[in-house]
Motif scaffolding. Structure first.
Motif, PDB file in Angstrom:
ATOM      1  N   ASP A 155      37.447  61.471  45.865  1.00  0.00           N
ATOM      2  CA  ASP A 155      38.473  62.066  46.727  1.00  0.00           C
ATOM      3  C   ASP A 155      38.453  63.580  46.602  1.00  0.00           C
ATOM      4  N   ALA A 156      38.357  64.072  45.381  1.00  0.00           N
ATOM      5  CA  ALA A 156      38.341  65.506  45.114  1.00  0.00           C
ATOM      6  C   ALA A 156      37.257  65.784  44.083  1.00  0.00           C
ATOM      7  N   TYR A 171      29.092  72.433  52.878  1.00  0.00           N
ATOM      8  CA  TYR A 171      29.689  71.116  53.066  1.00  0.00           C
ATOM      9  C   TYR A 171      31.202  71.260  53.006  1.00  0.00           C
ATOM     10  N   GLU A 172      31.888  70.476  53.824  1.00  0.00           N
ATOM     11  CA  GLU A 172      33.341  70.396  53.710  1.00  0.00           C
ATOM     12  C   GLU A 172      33.666  69.056  53.073  1.00  0.00           C
ATOM     13  N   HIS A 173      34.444  69.102  52.006  1.00  0.00           N
ATOM     14  CA  HIS A 173      34.857  67.880  51.319  1.00  0.00           C
ATOM     15  C   HIS A 173      36.352  67.977  51.080  1.00  0.00           C
ATOM     16  N   GLN A 174      37.115  67.074  51.717  1.00  0.00           N
ATOM     17  CA  GLN A 174      38.576  67.064  51.603  1.00  0.00           C
ATOM     18  C   GLN A 174      39.175  68.429  51.959  1.00  0.00           C
ATOM     19  N   GLY A 175      38.633  69.069  52.996  1.00  0.00           N
ATOM     20  CA  GLY A 175      39.197  70.311  53.496  1.00  0.00           C
ATOM     21  C   GLY A 175      38.765  71.575  52.779  1.00  0.00           C
ATOM     22  N   THR A 176      37.898  71.454  51.767  1.00  0.00           N
ATOM     23  CA  THR A 176      37.405  72.617  51.034  1.00  0.00           C
ATOM     24  C   THR A 176      35.916  72.792  51.295  1.00  0.00           C
ATOM     25  N   GLN A 177      35.492  74.042  51.443  1.00  0.00           N
ATOM     26  CA  GLN A 177      34.080  74.352  51.684  1.00  0.00           C
ATOM     27  C   GLN A 177      33.334  74.549  50.355  1.00  0.00           C
ATOM     28  N   TYR A 178      32.132  73.969  50.272  1.00  0.00           N
ATOM     29  CA  TYR A 178      31.254  74.105  49.115  1.00  0.00           C
ATOM     30  C   TYR A 178      29.849  74.376  49.617  1.00  0.00           C
TER      31      TYR A 178
END
Length: 150
Positions: A35-36, A128-135
């Motif tokens: 999830d995070a 990449y966007e994962h759960q609204g955060t960019q990485y």
């Protein structure tokens, strides 16, 4: 083959084998899509299985897509960390760390979960966007061979 057990074993190999430079922290890893994430983070994602590669369910082939995500607090330093993780050799190399779980010649891989496996390629080096955060991250593709009826 048992996908869940294989995914967990690969995540364990990544977590326990990678040594990051001082001040970076430790690689976190999961055998599932989290999830995070706490960066840098490696996880096993989608997979496909080709059944019956040999007669009588004696061999299946799995292709596992894994991702590694790094914080983008500083674009350049994040990509330096990611490049170390994607290198074919070195203390931070995911390929080298994961493939250490192949075992000795003649032994089954991943503690008996598979006949053999190999990190075949890296792809998708991008944001990449994962759960609204960019990485910043990339995908690692792993080919796994194992018993079809196990």
């Amino acid at each position: 083959m048992q996908p869940q057990a294989i995914r967990e074993a690969i995540a364990d190999a990544a977590r326990n084998g990678v040594t990051l430079p001082d001040g970076i922290g430790k690689l976190t890893a999961t055998g599932y899509v989290p999830d995070a994430v706490v960066t840098p983070h490696f996880f096993c994602g989608e997979y496909s299985v080709d059944f019956d590669k040999a007669m009588r369910r004696s061999l299946d082939e799995m292709e596992l897509t894994c991702r590694v995500l790094v914080s983008r607090a500083d674009d350049r330093s994040a990509q330096v960390i990611l490049d170390g993780l994607l290198a074919g050799h070195g203390p931070a190399s995911l390929k080298e760390s994961i493939e250490a779980a192949r075992g000795a010649p003649g032994e089954y891989a991943l503690g008996g979960l598979a006949h053999d496996f190999h990190v075949t390629r890296i792809q998708g080096y991008r944001w990449y966007e994962h759960q609204g955060t960019q990485y910043v991250g990339a995908e690692l593709i792993i080919k796994i061979l194992g018993e079809g009826d196990a």
